[in-house]
Design an enzyme around this catalytic site. Structure first.
Site, PDB file in Angstrom:
ATOM      1  N   ASP A   1       0.820  -1.209   0.000  1.00  0.00           N
ATOM      2  CA  ASP A   1       0.000   0.000   0.000  1.00  0.00           C
ATOM      3  C   ASP A   1       0.857   1.264   0.000  1.00  0.00           C
ATOM      4  O   ASP A   1       0.524   2.253  -0.654  1.00  0.00           O
ATOM      5  CB  ASP A   1      -0.906   0.007   1.236  1.00  0.00           C
ATOM      6  CG  ASP A   1      -1.971  -1.078   1.138  1.00  0.00           C
ATOM      7  OD1 ASP A   1      -2.004  -1.759   0.088  1.00  0.00           O
ATOM      8  OD2 ASP A   1      -2.744  -1.240   2.090  1.00  0.00           O
TER       9      ASP A   1
ATOM     10  N   GLU B   1      -9.183   5.102  18.287  1.00  0.00           N
ATOM     11  CA  GLU B   1      -9.490   3.707  17.959  1.00  0.00           C
ATOM     12  C   GLU B   1      -8.357   3.078  17.164  1.00  0.00           C
ATOM     13  O   GLU B   1      -7.530   3.776  16.592  1.00  0.00           O
ATOM     14  CB  GLU B   1     -10.777   3.649  17.109  1.00  0.00           C
ATOM     15  CG  GLU B   1     -11.967   4.257  17.816  1.00  0.00           C
ATOM     16  CD  GLU B   1     -13.138   4.511  16.865  1.00  0.00           C
ATOM     17  OE1 GLU B   1     -13.207   3.859  15.805  1.00  0.00           O
ATOM     18  OE2 GLU B   1     -13.962   5.380  17.201  1.00  0.00           O
TER      19      GLU B   1
ATOM     20  N   LYS C   1      -6.794   1.448  13.954  1.00  0.00           N
ATOM     21  CA  LYS C   1      -7.105   1.449  12.536  1.00  0.00           C
ATOM     22  C   LYS C   1      -6.839   0.048  12.018  1.00  0.00           C
ATOM     23  O   LYS C   1      -5.697  -0.334  11.752  1.00  0.00           O
ATOM     24  CB  LYS C   1      -6.264   2.476  11.771  1.00  0.00           C
ATOM     25  CG  LYS C   1      -6.689   2.542  10.310  1.00  0.00           C
ATOM     26  CD  LYS C   1      -5.989   3.634   9.546  1.00  0.00           C
ATOM     27  CE  LYS C   1      -6.520   3.727   8.133  1.00  0.00           C
ATOM     28  NZ  LYS C   1      -6.394   2.476   7.378  1.00  0.00           N
TER      29      LYS C   1
ATOM     30  N   LYS D   1      -1.221   7.177  10.606  1.00  0.00           N
ATOM     31  CA  LYS D   1      -0.657   5.905  10.147  1.00  0.00           C
ATOM     32  C   LYS D   1       0.664   5.585  10.833  1.00  0.00           C
ATOM     33  O   LYS D   1       1.467   6.480  11.097  1.00  0.00           O
ATOM     34  CB  LYS D   1      -0.409   5.983   8.634  1.00  0.00           C
ATOM     35  CG  LYS D   1      -1.662   6.279   7.823  1.00  0.00           C
ATOM     36  CD  LYS D   1      -2.313   5.026   7.328  1.00  0.00           C
ATOM     37  CE  LYS D   1      -1.775   4.697   5.960  1.00  0.00           C
ATOM     38  NZ  LYS D   1      -2.572   3.692   5.257  1.00  0.00           N
TER      39      LYS D   1
ATOM     40  N   CYS E   1      31.312 -25.732  -0.050  1.00  0.00           N
ATOM     41  CA  CYS E   1      31.176 -24.701   0.980  1.00  0.00           C
ATOM     42  C   CYS E   1      31.897 -23.421   0.566  1.00  0.00           C
ATOM     43  O   CYS E   1      33.078 -23.461   0.214  1.00  0.00           O
ATOM     44  CB  CYS E   1      31.737 -25.229   2.297  1.00  0.00           C
ATOM     45  SG  CYS E   1      31.826 -23.973   3.574  1.00  0.00           S
TER      46      CYS E   1
ATOM     47  N   CYS F   1      27.593 -28.088   5.127  1.00  0.00           N
ATOM     48  CA  CYS F   1      28.997 -28.254   4.768  1.00  0.00           C
ATOM     49  C   CYS F   1      29.526 -29.428   5.575  1.00  0.00           C
ATOM     50  O   CYS F   1      29.329 -29.478   6.791  1.00  0.00           O
ATOM     51  CB  CYS F   1      29.776 -26.986   5.106  1.00  0.00           C
ATOM     52  SG  CYS F   1      31.542 -27.237   5.260  1.00  0.00           S
TER      53      CYS F   1
HETATM   54  O1  D41 Z   1     -10.377   0.596  11.683  1.00  0.00           O
HETATM   55  C1  D41 Z   1     -10.565   1.246  10.644  1.00  0.00           C
HETATM   56  N1  D41 Z   1      -9.973   0.905   9.528  1.00  0.00           N
HETATM   57  C2  D41 Z   1     -11.503   2.412  10.655  1.00  0.00           C
HETATM   58  C3  D41 Z   1     -11.947   2.909   9.446  1.00  0.00           C
HETATM   59  C4  D41 Z   1     -11.956   3.001  11.864  1.00  0.00           C
HETATM   60  N2  D41 Z   1     -11.560   2.523  13.071  1.00  0.00           N
HETATM   61  N3  D41 Z   1     -12.786   4.040  11.819  1.00  0.00           N
HETATM   62  C5  D41 Z   1     -13.228   4.551  10.641  1.00  0.00           C
HETATM   63  N4  D41 Z   1     -14.078   5.596  10.664  1.00  0.00           N
HETATM   64  C6  D41 Z   1     -14.514   6.111   9.539  1.00  0.00           C
HETATM   65  C7  D41 Z   1     -15.446   7.271   9.604  1.00  0.00           C
HETATM   66  C8  D41 Z   1     -14.982   8.296  10.610  1.00  0.00           C
HETATM   67  C9  D41 Z   1     -15.544   7.931   8.277  1.00  0.00           C
HETATM   68  C10 D41 Z   1     -16.803   6.758  10.028  1.00  0.00           C
HETATM   69  C11 D41 Z   1     -12.820   3.989   9.403  1.00  0.00           C
HETATM   70  C12 D41 Z   1     -13.329   4.579   8.223  1.00  0.00           C
HETATM   71  N5  D41 Z   1     -14.175   5.625   8.328  1.00  0.00           N
HETATM   72  C13 D41 Z   1     -12.997   4.112   6.889  1.00  0.00           C
HETATM   73  N6  D41 Z   1     -12.590   2.909   6.557  1.00  0.00           N
HETATM   74  C14 D41 Z   1     -12.388   2.873   5.234  1.00  0.00           C
HETATM   75  C15 D41 Z   1     -12.705   4.057   4.724  1.00  0.00           C
HETATM   76  C16 D41 Z   1     -13.116   4.838   5.759  1.00  0.00           C
END
Ligand code: D41
Length: 708
Positions: A33, A118, A120, A320, A414, A432
């Site tokens: 990515d 939270e 991701k 990220k 070797c 070896c």
């Molecule tokens: O865990 C995730 N990948 C994640 C994606 C998350 N924890 N929260 C998210 N919240 C949103 C909004 C705020 C727009 C409701 C998201 C995403 N969106 C998201 N995932 C892919 C596109 C957007």
């Protein structure tokens, strides 16, 4: 505008279009990515700098690709937004500052904004639709407006409730992420490998591939999970019931039976960054991959005020983590020779920054591994470094292979000593056959001999060994004992003081135990435990050298057979020689001792004065306070390491085992003791602490002593 720019823009568009198809339609992404993001950013920058090149069909002008036709299309009544990314602290501070400015009218000047933080999840965004509390439809995000109908496949995910805990009337759309746990991914790939099928590169791709199976039965066999993070359409009747804070919303979703991930709240940018660092530090221990954290403004009314820009909310941002995968070039495949002669191919890479460090080498394990991954010199490869895990070459990128890229062949001789290389049938490793004739094996053997748990020669580091072997001064451990301070001081990076210290620690190592000595020889399969048993069973090296191994194997088999008979009759069992030392170990010992060269080294070591005044047998003499008692150590002891405690126990005639059984007399537990302590409690084995152990040695009665 230069022709080069026009050409580059066209090239980037073509590449990104192709990658989009691979990623969104075929689920066979060929690039990490981060690399996609880099190309995308380059194109966006060129388009911004050269507006004349604008094109409504450019990959920058849309989000995602058109859905694969195999699944029906689903229109999202409430669009699925995307998230903007933050890559560093500045981005986060800027995000918070802009939000504060937009909220100026409603937020007191000195008050920080509350955020929900939270995980991701590195999975696929999905929308689940419930009607009257019943699961009716699931769709992928697609381009945010139209996704694909994956209802049948999502239905197979056991963590997705088919009925909500409360039958809320009307529609409820739950947004979340579908993913695969790391251990499930490993297990699935193992199965794929055994079945001779294509392995997945990472859990994300495995989840995507599984979700797009046309046969839901195939999806059902894949261990997918779901985590909810937000809402889409909600029934008008009860919309007011929806909590007005994001963190409460997650709790509310959990109350409906939906899985939600870990979350916390933080106020102000500094607290967000602190939370980020904590999550990053704990990332490797999570059962799933995350590629960052998401910050969301807590208050729903603030969220509404902040609104959106181009499909991304201004109230949330994804921060990220540094990418764990990167692209680089495989420059060469070298072969390293280990202590036991195993030849390990090592990838030499164009140094690349990944997972927070620069990676230039990665082990390729063995020949088969290279063949399975079809790696060739000059290939562009995906390198992964996750957490503290050693870097790994995950895969090569097929369409970046240069013409005539040479493959890898394990050398027939070797690379260090020129001896033949052999691969036993059924084994993955090539070896070896040179043994201690091979300089690489000699170096490793010396390293092994000098280590703390063996002869414990402080100051004999890798660089020193390197020089001593390469100069031809040291061939075997025995040669160490002839080194003088003067000749050591003449070596690179060696002062008079450290030379004198090294000579002294070599001197000191002459006085050791038979077990340490046997372990230090580096005989295949003879680890510390086996060495200890050999030392206590034979008492001295001479007895070991005189052993007739064939006779021993026969004697052992006879006694074991006889013991089986005795056991059925309830008679006392005869002691089995070298109990627990299997035929593979015996075979390895026999081979080692049969080798004239090894015999010579043993003699030279004894001539050099290496001796073991206290044998393990004497240590275990029945007069020891702990004679006949078996101990298991667990947890962190207050004043000594577990190794030291084990030495202490053995010095007083006790024995130390690694697992708790009914035969265990005591479990010595420190802090953070885990399963062994639980097992002891379960079996009713006495549990004592370090102090209890000391009292036992000093012969104070210890509560719970069951005797021997
Ligand atoms: O865990 C995730 N990948 C994640 C994606 C998350 N924890 N929260 C998210 N919240 C949103 C909004 C705020 C727009 C409701 C998201 C995403 N969106 C998201 N995932 C892919 C596109 C957007």
């Amino acid at each position: 505008m230069s022709e080069a720019v026009t050409r580059r823009v066209a090239e980037l568009r073509a590449t990104l279009d192709r990658l989009n198809v691979e990623y969104y339609v075929l689920d066979t992404p060929s690039l990490p990515d981060a690399e996609y993001d880099r190309l995308f950013a380059e194109l966006a920058r060129l388009e911004a700098e050269h507006p004349a090149l604008a094109d409504p069909d450019s990959p920058t002008q849309r989000v995602g690709a058109s859905p694969a036709s195999a699944f029906g299309a689903v229109r999202h009544v409430v669009p699925m937004l995307s998230l903007n990314n933050a890559f560093d602290d500045e981005d986060v501070i800027g995000f918070d500052r802009r939000a504060r400015e937009l909220l100026r009218a409603v937020l007191p000047a000195d008050e920080p904004i509350d955020y929900s933080v939270e995980m991701k999840f590195d999975g696929l965004a999905i929308s689940l639709r419930y009607e009257d509390g019943r699961f009716v439809q699931a769709a992928t995000r697609g381009d945010g407006t139209t996704g694909e109908d994956v209802t049948a496949n999502i239905r197979t995910i056991r963590s997705v409730p088919l009925r909500l805990a409360r039958p809320l009337p009307g529609p409820l759309e739950v947004r979340g992420e579908v993913l695969m746990f790391k251990r499930d991914f490993e297990r699935m790939n193992e199965r794929q490998r055994e079945a001779g099928e294509r392995e997945f590169v990472n859990p994300r791709n495995a989840a995507a591939g599984s979700l797009r199976q046309l046969d839901p039965a195939m999806t059902a066999a894949r261990p997918l999970r779901f985590f909810a993070y937000g809402l889409g359409q909600v029934g008008a009747d009860w919309a007011p019931q929806v909590p007005a804070r994001q963190s409460d919303l997650l709790g509310w979703l959990a109350g409906l039976g939906l899985p939600v991930g870990p979350r916390r709240t933080a106020s102000g940018a500094a607290a967000l960054l602190a939370a980020y660092r904590e999550v990053l530090a704990g990332r490797a221990a999570l059962p799933y991959d995350i590629d960052g954290v998401v910050y969301k403004v807590e208050r729903q009314d603030f969220q509404a005020k902040l609104g959106f820009v181009a499909r991304a909310p201004r109230y949330a941002i994804a921060h990220k983590f540094p990418a764990q995968e990167a692209l680089t070039t495989l420059l060469a495949i070298d072969v390293q020779v280990g202590r036991t002669g195993v030849l390990t191919p090592v990838a030499r890479l164009q140094p690349v920054f990944v997972g927070g460090t620069t990676v230039a080498n990665a082990t390729l394990h063995n020949e088969d591994e290279i063949r399975r991954k079809d790696l060739r010199i000059g290939d562009t490869v995906i390198v992964r470094r996750a957490g503290d895990v050693i870097p790994e070459v995950v895969a090569m990128v097929p369409d970046r292979r240069p013409p005539d890229a040479p493959g890898f062949v394990m050398p027939a001789s070797c690379p260090v000593c020129g001896s033949a290389v052999m691969r036993e049938p059924g084994e993955a490793a090539s070896r070896c056959v040179g043994g201690l004739f091979c300089a690489a094996q000699r170096k490793q053997a010396l390293r092994h001999y000098a280590q703390r748990r063996a002869l414990d020669i402080e100051g004999l580091g890798d660089r020193m060994i390197e020089q001593l072997v390469d100069s031809g001064r040291v061939h075997s451990p025995a040669d160490l004992y002839g080194l003088t301070a003067a000749e050591l001081a003449a070596l690179d990076r060696m002062g008079d003081k450290s030379a004198a210290n090294l000579v002294e620690s070599i001197e000191r190592s002459r006085h050791t135990t038979l077990a340490r000595f046997l372990f230090g020889l580096g005989i295949r399969h003879v680890g510390e435990e086996v060495a200890r048993q050999l030392a206590s069973d034979y008492g001295d090296l001479a007895a070991l050298l005189a052993e007739d191994w064939d006779a021993l194997i026969e004697r052992k088999a006879r006694i074991q057979k006889d013991n089986t008979r005795r056991r059925t009759k309830g008679e006392a069992l005869a002691p089995v020689p070298l109990e627990g030392v299997g035929p593979e170990i015996v075979d390895s010992l026999r081979r080692f001792l049969a080798e004239p060269h090894n015999r010579e080294v043993l003699e030279a070591l004894q001539r050099a004065g290496v001796h073991w005044p206290v044998t393990e047998r004497a240590l275990q003499a029945p007069e020891g306070r702990l004679a006949g008692r078996t101990f298991v150590l667990t947890g962190t002891l207050p004043t000594m390491t577990r190794d030291e405690a084990a030495e202490l126990i053995r010095a007083h005639g006790g024995s130390v085992s690694t697992s708790v059984s009914r035969k265990t007399h005591y479990v010595v537990a420190g802090t953070d003791a885990g399963s062994k302590l639980a097992r002891a409690t379960e079996l009713g084995v006495a549990v004592i602490d370090e102090d209890g152990l000391r009292r036992l040695i000093e012969s104070d009665p210890v509560p719970g002593d069951r005797g021997s």
